[in-house]
Scaffold this active site. Sequence first.
Site, mmCIF file in Angstrom:
data_model
loop_
_atom_site.group_PDB
_atom_site.id
_atom_site.type_symbol
_atom_site.label_atom_id
_atom_site.label_comp_id
_atom_site.label_asym_id
_atom_site.label_seq_id
_atom_site.Cartn_x
_atom_site.Cartn_y
_atom_site.Cartn_z
ATOM 1 N N TYR A 1 0.839 -1.200 0.000
ATOM 2 C CA TYR A 1 0.000 0.000 0.000
ATOM 3 C C TYR A 1 0.874 1.249 0.000
ATOM 4 C CZ TYR A 1 -3.363 3.500 1.554
ATOM 5 O OH TYR A 1 -4.133 4.634 1.652
ATOM 6 N N LYS B 1 0.985 4.356 -2.805
ATOM 7 C CA LYS B 1 0.728 5.770 -2.518
ATOM 8 C C LYS B 1 1.906 6.646 -2.961
ATOM 9 C CE LYS B 1 -2.670 5.174 -2.383
ATOM 10 N NZ LYS B 1 -3.897 5.834 -2.913
ATOM 11 N N VAL C 1 -8.370 9.312 8.449
ATOM 12 C CA VAL C 1 -9.712 9.768 8.818
ATOM 13 C C VAL C 1 -10.659 8.583 9.010
ATOM 14 C CG1 VAL C 1 -9.458 12.019 7.745
ATOM 15 C CG2 VAL C 1 -10.291 10.113 6.371
#
Length: 244
Positions: A139, A143, A170
Amino acid sequence: MKSIFITGSADGLGLLAAKELVKQGHWVTLHARNEIRSKEAMQLVPGAAGVLAADLSDMQATKRLAAEVNNLGAFDTIIHNAGVYKASAQQILNVNTIAPYILSCLVPARRLIYLSSSSHLSGDATLKGLKSVPPMVTYSDSKLHDLILAKAMAGKLSNVYANAIDPGWVPTKMGGADAPDDLDKGFQTQVWLAASDDPKALVTGKYFNHQRQAKYRTESDDVEIQEQFLSICEKICGVAFQKS
């Protein structure tokens, strides 16, 4: 009014950005993984102009999606929001890295926004995993790829604003209920870059967190790394980037 296409806008930050942009009066086209999710998305964003369905883990489906987006006409903004976290290496590669690459190659827009993450700071800037056979990426790698892609588009495309964003950790389905960052701030930077005429938003090749430029891996500025990244992605998916 801006015409805006948002990948992965059936839930999470993509959905919240879509709602806010529709509220502001923009022409927003949604994207969901399949037809069931598409219907749900339209119910959640009733003012949206429409929705397109495509599973971005399937490269051929992503190519078809690009054609469908172009058939709708020119878009001012594309938010490359779709992403997966707890998934196989192949799914992470296809959704997080290759899908935004394909769409960037095939779908023009004046503003290009790529969802990266602070986790890109631990990504592999040598692109070793991307070069392996088969490609094996994490991951964090993906990114970093999104940031490199944004930087590459900024350097190659004239009259285009291409930027990457760290939305923060978030409390979405991906981030989890205990995520500590502000959910509202998590999508407002996308909205700002997508439609605002604020001079601070009309920039290119930048990395933002909460509407402020933030620390990032400076290897992403290396044109040689950018060229390697574009070349590897072309080999993986068969789509070449053509400078406009």
